[in-house]
Design a protein around this motif. Structure first.
Motif, PDB file in Angstrom:
ATOM      1  N   LYS A 290       0.824  -1.212   0.000  1.00  0.00           N
ATOM      2  CA  LYS A 290       0.000   0.000   0.000  1.00  0.00           C
ATOM      3  C   LYS A 290       0.859   1.263   0.000  1.00  0.00           C
ATOM      4  O   LYS A 290       0.395   2.317  -0.447  1.00  0.00           O
ATOM      5  CB  LYS A 290      -0.939   0.003   1.207  1.00  0.00           C
ATOM      6  CG  LYS A 290      -0.222   0.069   2.558  1.00  0.00           C
ATOM      7  CD  LYS A 290      -1.213   0.073   3.703  1.00  0.00           C
ATOM      8  CE  LYS A 290      -0.495   0.190   5.059  1.00  0.00           C
ATOM      9  NZ  LYS A 290      -1.471   0.174   6.184  1.00  0.00           N
ATOM     10  N   HIS A 291       2.080   1.159   0.490  1.00  0.00           N
ATOM     11  CA  HIS A 291       2.923   2.352   0.570  1.00  0.00           C
ATOM     12  C   HIS A 291       3.378   2.821  -0.816  1.00  0.00           C
ATOM     13  O   HIS A 291       3.161   3.987  -1.160  1.00  0.00           O
ATOM     14  CB  HIS A 291       4.115   2.089   1.487  1.00  0.00           C
ATOM     15  CG  HIS A 291       3.723   1.686   2.872  1.00  0.00           C
ATOM     16  ND1 HIS A 291       2.953   2.479   3.692  1.00  0.00           N
ATOM     17  CD2 HIS A 291       3.991   0.557   3.588  1.00  0.00           C
ATOM     18  CE1 HIS A 291       2.762   1.875   4.852  1.00  0.00           C
ATOM     19  NE2 HIS A 291       3.379   0.715   4.814  1.00  0.00           N
ATOM     20  N   LYS A 294       0.285   4.025  -2.842  1.00  0.00           N
ATOM     21  CA  LYS A 294      -0.196   5.365  -2.477  1.00  0.00           C
ATOM     22  C   LYS A 294       0.727   6.441  -3.020  1.00  0.00           C
ATOM     23  O   LYS A 294       0.267   7.461  -3.560  1.00  0.00           O
ATOM     24  CB  LYS A 294      -0.304   5.474  -0.963  1.00  0.00           C
ATOM     25  CG  LYS A 294      -0.781   6.836  -0.473  1.00  0.00           C
ATOM     26  CD  LYS A 294      -0.851   6.881   1.049  1.00  0.00           C
ATOM     27  CE  LYS A 294      -1.296   8.261   1.526  1.00  0.00           C
ATOM     28  NZ  LYS A 294      -1.353   8.319   3.016  1.00  0.00           N
ATOM     29  N   ASN A 297       0.441   6.727  -6.904  1.00  0.00           N
ATOM     30  CA  ASN A 297      -0.924   6.670  -7.426  1.00  0.00           C
ATOM     31  C   ASN A 297      -1.151   7.627  -8.592  1.00  0.00           C
ATOM     32  O   ASN A 297      -1.879   7.305  -9.543  1.00  0.00           O
ATOM     33  CB  ASN A 297      -1.909   6.984  -6.297  1.00  0.00           C
ATOM     34  CG  ASN A 297      -3.347   6.884  -6.751  1.00  0.00           C
ATOM     35  OD1 ASN A 297      -3.800   5.846  -7.206  1.00  0.00           O
ATOM     36  ND2 ASN A 297      -4.076   7.987  -6.634  1.00  0.00           N
TER      37      ASN A 297
END
Length: 508
Positions: A290-291, A294, A297
């Motif tokens: 997720k890091h 994000k 993105n």
């Protein structure tokens, strides 16, 4: 070994063909285990006793020699090494110079009836002046002012320190930051250095100054990230950062994710314009996907990384194109080839990859369109032959053995590995990011861990700024000293002016 091989004979099949199949499966399993253990043992021996250089053989620094590397039949690669230049180093012309004049003594001159100076002989020596600490007194003029019958006192404004309620100047703060994040000196050593200069600065004070300075400089991160996400090409990798868990007195493995933007674009006139290289590090307490998802993105372009599965969701979006790393691929073969007494398939694979890098060496510095043309004409045929060679040998290898895994990595990631031949702005490996992330590993050996999450975020900010200075060939001490002095009064909407690649020293 006996316990591993112990078999309950009552459970063995009685059919001979089935029994042979069981024996074959066991043989394959144990052969894979033995091959893997042997490779681990050889790697451990090399890590402790061998050279760290990724060269198969030879000591090229001793003499000029020609080394023939093993390659597939009817193809030989010759690599020549040139002996490095010896002698005194050349002194840069832009270094400050002091002139010392020497003349004959009066006694020597008295020996002659007449003397006429016809010239001089000049030689140079490089001297070092130790650093020194000075105290600057900030004298603020005070005035008793009267206007319209009223009196007031007006004192001139001064900014003695970038950090409120401290007596640390910008130069001292910059020295602490550069010593920590560029020269890898822990605070206890810096404390001893300052003590030799006659000033007692406890490491607790140095730590607070370091953290406060990093948080002041963190206002530049937004502008730096915006510049980074506009790069045509992105490199990424991560490394560990031990973090002390609050109240438990033990460390956990946190992460510093690195993102490096570079590349070139064509302007309206068709000229190639380089995107100023920049690197940004982000501190996280885990390695969850997720890091990077994000952070990237909003990015659109090429992403060069290892084969970490956490990036797959970015590639599936269609906005980011995966580019593989030949350095990662080569290293898997090299680790095997280095431990073999006689050249084998791993050494041949290294030689195939060396042929690709020989092409890259010849086109280094050329415009992207020229690089693309050469890669299409020369690299693509070599890659086609290399792939056929890999596919021909892969079925003969144990899939889970070290060599089988190396072959499997190359074939599984083939499209990403060969994508650099589709665009001239791309490069074949992620070495630029690995070079930017190496100082973190060196610093980690000195200061060992981050004492709190706050320290991890400060480290990310300082490694970003110092790393970007290095990419743009800017001296980090001069940069940080000037920016720390200017930041407290610098307009917030002009922070991009203080990024390393835009920075111009203030005129004092």
């Amino acid at each position: 070994m006996h316990s591993l091989c112990a078999i309950d004979t009552a459970k063995l099949p009685r059919d001979v063909d089935v029994l042979l199949g069981v024996i074959s499966d066991l043989h394959t399993q144990y052969s894979t285990i033995l091959e893997s253990l042997h490779q681990q043992l050889q790697n451990l021996r090399r890590a402790h006793f061998g050279a760290t250089s990724e060269q198969i053989s030879g000591q090229p620094e001793l003499f000029v020699q020609t080394l023939e590397l093993p390659v597939p039949p009817q193809d030989t690669i010759t690599v020549s090494y040139q002996r490095p230049r010896r002698g005194r180093p050349r002194l840069p012309k832009d270094l400050p110079r002091e002139r010392v004049n020497y003349d004959l003594s009066d006694a020597e001159k008295a020996e002659f009836d007449a003397l006429e100076k016809i010239g001089e002989e000049v030689s140079e020596t490089l001297e070092y002046t130790p650093a020194k600490l000075i105290v600057i007194e900030h004298a603020r003029a005070k005035y008793a002012c009267r206007k319209d019958g009223e009196s007031t006192i007006r004192t001139a404004f001064a900014q003695p320190s970038p950090l409120p309620k401290t007596n640390a100047g910008a130069g001292l703060l910059a020295q602490i930051l550069v010593s920590t994040f560029a020269d890898h000196l822990p605070l206890n050593r810096q404390e001893m250095i300052f003590k030799r200069h006659g000033v007692d600065l406890p490491r607790s004070t140095l730590c607070q100054w370091k953290l406060a300075s990093g948080e002041l400089l963190a206002v530049l991160r937004g502008s730096l990230i915006a510049h980074l996400l506009n790069a045509p090409r992105m490199h990424t990798d991560d490394t560990t950062m031990p973090l002390i868990e609050g109240g438990r007195g033990r460390t956990k493995t946190a992460r510093l994710w690195g993102y490096l933007g570079a590349g070139a674009r064509q302007n309206e006139e068709g000229q190639w314009v380089e995107h100023a290289p920049a690197v940004v590090f982000e501190f996280t307490e885990s390695r969850e996907s997720k890091h990077p998802v994000k952070f990237l993105n909003d990015y659109r372009g090429y992403l060069q990384a290892d084969a970490y599965s956490g990036y797959d969701i970015l590639y599936r979006s269609g906005h980011i194109v995966e580019v593989g790393c030949w350095a990662h691929c080569r290293r898997k073969f090299f680790e095997i080839a280095k431990t073999q007494k006689a050249p084998g398939l791993a050494a041949e694979a290294v030689a195939w990859i060396a042929k690709l890098y020989r092409i890259e060496s010849a086109i280094r510095g050329r415009p992207p369109d020229e690089k693309l043309a050469v890669r299409q004409a020369e690299s693509v045929p070599v890659l086609s032959q290399f792939k056929r060679w890999l596919e021909g040998h892969y079925p003969t290898l144990l899939p889970q053995g070290p060599l089988g895994l190396a072959f499997g990595y190359a074939l599984k990631n083939w499209h990403a590995l060969t994508r650099y031949t589709d665009n001239g702005i791309l490069v074949p490996d992620n070495n630029l990011m690995e070079s930017a992330i190496r100082p973190i590993a060196m610093g980690r050996k000195s200061y060992l861990f981050a004492a709190a999450e706050r320290g991890g975020h400060v480290a990310a900010t300082l490694y970003s700024l110092v790393g970007t200075c290095k990419l743009n060939r800017i001296e980090p001490y001069a940069y940080l000293k000037d920016v720390l002095r200017r930041l407290p009064s610098h307009p917030v909407n002009h922070l991009a002016e203080l990024l390393p690649f835009n920075w111009k020293p203030a005129v004092v």
